[in-house]
Design a protein around this motif. Structure first.
Motif, PDB file in Angstrom:
ATOM      1  N   ALA A  19      22.266 -21.659  50.358  1.00  0.00           N
ATOM      2  CA  ALA A  19      21.821 -20.327  51.069  1.00  0.00           C
ATOM      3  C   ALA A  19      21.189 -19.230  49.886  1.00  0.00           C
ATOM      4  O   ALA A  19      21.541 -17.949  49.921  1.00  0.00           O
ATOM      5  N   TYR A  20      21.348 -19.770  48.793  1.00  0.00           N
ATOM      6  CA  TYR A  20      20.850 -18.947  47.494  1.00  0.00           C
ATOM      7  C   TYR A  20      22.088 -18.198  46.841  1.00  0.00           C
ATOM      8  O   TYR A  20      21.894 -17.138  46.304  1.00  0.00           O
ATOM      9  N   ASP A  21      23.394 -18.632  47.349  1.00  0.00           N
ATOM     10  CA  ASP A  21      24.527 -18.170  46.665  1.00  0.00           C
ATOM     11  C   ASP A  21      24.609 -18.909  45.157  1.00  0.00           C
ATOM     12  O   ASP A  21      24.134 -20.185  44.879  1.00  0.00           O
ATOM     13  N   VAL A  22      24.813 -17.854  44.308  1.00  0.00           N
ATOM     14  CA  VAL A  22      24.877 -18.429  42.989  1.00  0.00           C
ATOM     15  C   VAL A  22      26.211 -19.058  42.504  1.00  0.00           C
ATOM     16  O   VAL A  22      27.216 -18.379  42.730  1.00  0.00           O
ATOM     17  N   LEU A  23      26.433 -20.444  42.549  1.00  0.00           N
ATOM     18  CA  LEU A  23      27.706 -21.100  42.559  1.00  0.00           C
ATOM     19  C   LEU A  23      28.000 -21.246  40.954  1.00  0.00           C
ATOM     20  O   LEU A  23      29.202 -21.069  40.800  1.00  0.00           O
TER      21      LEU A  23
ATOM     22  N   VAL B  14      21.515 -14.764  29.996  1.00  0.00           N
ATOM     23  CA  VAL B  14      20.458 -14.273  30.543  1.00  0.00           C
ATOM     24  C   VAL B  14      20.327 -13.486  31.886  1.00  0.00           C
ATOM     25  O   VAL B  14      19.787 -12.440  31.934  1.00  0.00           O
ATOM     26  N   PHE B  15      20.858 -14.163  32.627  1.00  0.00           N
ATOM     27  CA  PHE B  15      20.877 -13.428  33.965  1.00  0.00           C
ATOM     28  C   PHE B  15      22.342 -12.843  34.259  1.00  0.00           C
ATOM     29  O   PHE B  15      22.950 -13.138  35.233  1.00  0.00           O
ATOM     30  N   HIS B  16      22.562 -11.924  33.601  1.00  0.00           N
ATOM     31  CA  HIS B  16      23.889 -11.297  33.617  1.00  0.00           C
ATOM     32  C   HIS B  16      24.059 -10.312  34.972  1.00  0.00           C
ATOM     33  O   HIS B  16      25.346 -10.051  35.019  1.00  0.00           O
ATOM     34  N   HIS B  17      23.089 -10.133  35.646  1.00  0.00           N
ATOM     35  CA  HIS B  17      23.371  -9.449  36.858  1.00  0.00           C
ATOM     36  C   HIS B  17      23.848 -10.225  38.165  1.00  0.00           C
ATOM     37  O   HIS B  17      24.092 -10.232  39.331  1.00  0.00           O
ATOM     38  N   LEU B  18      23.965 -11.708  37.763  1.00  0.00           N
ATOM     39  CA  LEU B  18      23.882 -12.763  38.773  1.00  0.00           C
ATOM     40  C   LEU B  18      25.098 -13.542  38.634  1.00  0.00           C
ATOM     41  O   LEU B  18      25.157 -14.790  38.012  1.00  0.00           O
TER      42      LEU B  18
ATOM     43  N   THR C  11      27.675 -13.961  43.593  1.00  0.00           N
ATOM     44  CA  THR C  11      26.253 -13.134  43.999  1.00  0.00           C
ATOM     45  C   THR C  11      25.370 -14.227  44.740  1.00  0.00           C
ATOM     46  O   THR C  11      25.089 -15.358  44.577  1.00  0.00           O
ATOM     47  N   ASN C  12      24.559 -13.408  45.818  1.00  0.00           N
ATOM     48  CA  ASN C  12      23.547 -14.130  46.467  1.00  0.00           C
ATOM     49  C   ASN C  12      22.373 -13.667  45.883  1.00  0.00           C
ATOM     50  O   ASN C  12      22.154 -12.199  45.795  1.00  0.00           O
ATOM     51  N   LEU C  13      21.454 -14.496  45.548  1.00  0.00           N
ATOM     52  CA  LEU C  13      20.229 -14.249  44.826  1.00  0.00           C
ATOM     53  C   LEU C  13      19.345 -13.633  45.500  1.00  0.00           C
ATOM     54  O   LEU C  13      18.597 -12.462  45.326  1.00  0.00           O
ATOM     55  N   LEU C  14      19.271 -13.771  46.961  1.00  0.00           N
ATOM     56  CA  LEU C  14      18.322 -12.958  47.760  1.00  0.00           C
ATOM     57  C   LEU C  14      18.769 -11.614  48.075  1.00  0.00           C
ATOM     58  O   LEU C  14      17.958 -10.654  48.087  1.00  0.00           O
ATOM     59  N   LEU C  15      20.116 -11.559  48.310  1.00  0.00           N
ATOM     60  CA  LEU C  15      20.439 -10.158  48.773  1.00  0.00           C
ATOM     61  C   LEU C  15      20.289  -9.237  47.355  1.00  0.00           C
ATOM     62  O   LEU C  15      20.238  -8.110  47.487  1.00  0.00           O
ATOM     63  N   ALA C  16      20.776  -9.744  46.277  1.00  0.00           N
ATOM     64  CA  ALA C  16      20.685  -9.132  45.064  1.00  0.00           C
ATOM     65  C   ALA C  16      19.377  -8.830  44.567  1.00  0.00           C
ATOM     66  O   ALA C  16      19.206  -7.527  44.211  1.00  0.00           O
TER      67      ALA C  16
END
Length: 284
Positions: A125-129, A138-142, A146-151
């Motif tokens: 479900a696009y959760d960052v595992l 690089v992806f410091h906010h994820l 975190t869920n990629l879609l919701l973020a």
């Protein structure tokens, strides 16, 4: 009597499962190894006569529910289940998913070897595992969890991270619809979808377009707060050991400013030696 491919496969797999493997007592009076037909029928909750017809090739079109029950009874893994559907002449239905997703430790260990290649693992479900060290830089906010879609739609800092947020957002929505189509009853996918629909009008507008496509090897321009603009190409790989999970790998062309910036980020994330470590040379 001609044995069907389905019957042949069922007989072969039945012989590989021992009674204790499925919680049945071992009575020691078996002429052949493995489970008896009536035991498989019991475990799959079908009649012995129906199972016998399947093995003998007299019944060739079992329902998906029967095939899934036989998969469980014979302890088939995902590849075995897929083959069972194929020899029955059917396409497998997605399994209902649930529970907490986890990343295979060996996959993350492999990704950690890529010190110049950011990588992350996304759930169904696009959760960052998980992400490797450079991926987290690089992806410091994820952060993992975190869920990629919701973020993408609910975290304002993400908008400034993408040079072309509108295109990136449209691609994420199209990818999520592609996932939802494969697993329409997945509770986590439905939970993320409800939250996005309720909290983001922009998402709802894009969702109504009904675009659906998987992640491709597209180029992305990211605006990193520490090293500036990064131009990265993205490759996506399905994780066979965890259906629905994806390994996302980013890379830069050698000799470019982005490649130099990744090396800089990598050097900044290397753990520094602890002062006072008595194992260093010269300490007695």
């Amino acid at each position: 009597m001609t044995i069907s491919r389905l019957g042949d496969y069922l007989r072969g797999r039945r012989a590989q499962v021992m009674p204790p493997d499925v919680g049945l007592p071992e009575d020691g009076r078996r002429r052949v190894p493995g489970l008896r037909r009536e035991e498989v029928a019991l475990l799959a909750r079908i009649s012995v006569d129906y199972y016998l017809r399947l093995e003998q090739g007299r019944e060739r079109r079992p329902s998906p529910q029967v095939l899934d029950a036989l998969s469980d009874a014979l302890l088939l893994d995902d590849d075995g289940r897929l083959h069972l559907y194929r020899v029955a002449g059917m396409s497998p239905l997605p399994r209902r998913e649930g529970g907490v997703e986890r990343t295979a430790p060996r996959l993350l260990a492999l990704a950690e070897l890529w010190d110049r290649t950011p990588a992350m693992i996304l759930g169904r479900a696009y959760d960052v595992l998980a992400a490797n060290t450079l991926g987290r830089a690089v992806f410091h906010h994820l952060e993992p969890g975190t869920n990629l879609l919701l973020a993408m739609f609910l975290d304002l800092s993400v908008r400034s991270f993408y040079s072309d947020w509108e295109t990136a957002a449209a691609n994420v929505v199209a990818g999520f619809r592609f996932l939802e189509g494969a697993r329409p009853h997945d509770p986590r996918i439905q939970e993320v979808l409800r939250t996005a629909m309720e909290e983001s009008r922009e998402f709802a507008d894009l969702w109504r377009r009904r675009d659906a496509r998987g992640k491709s090897d597209a180029a992305k321009i990211l605006l990193h707060p520490d090293v500036g603009e990064l131009t990265l190409r993205m490759e996506t790989f399905d994780v066979r050991s965890a259906p629905g999970q994806q390994l996302i790998v980013y890379h830069a062309q050698e000799g470019t400013r982005t490649a130099d910036a990744l090396r800089l980020l990598g050097s900044l994330t290397v753990p520094q030696p602890q002062h006072g470590d008595d194992s260093r040379e010269g300490v007695s």
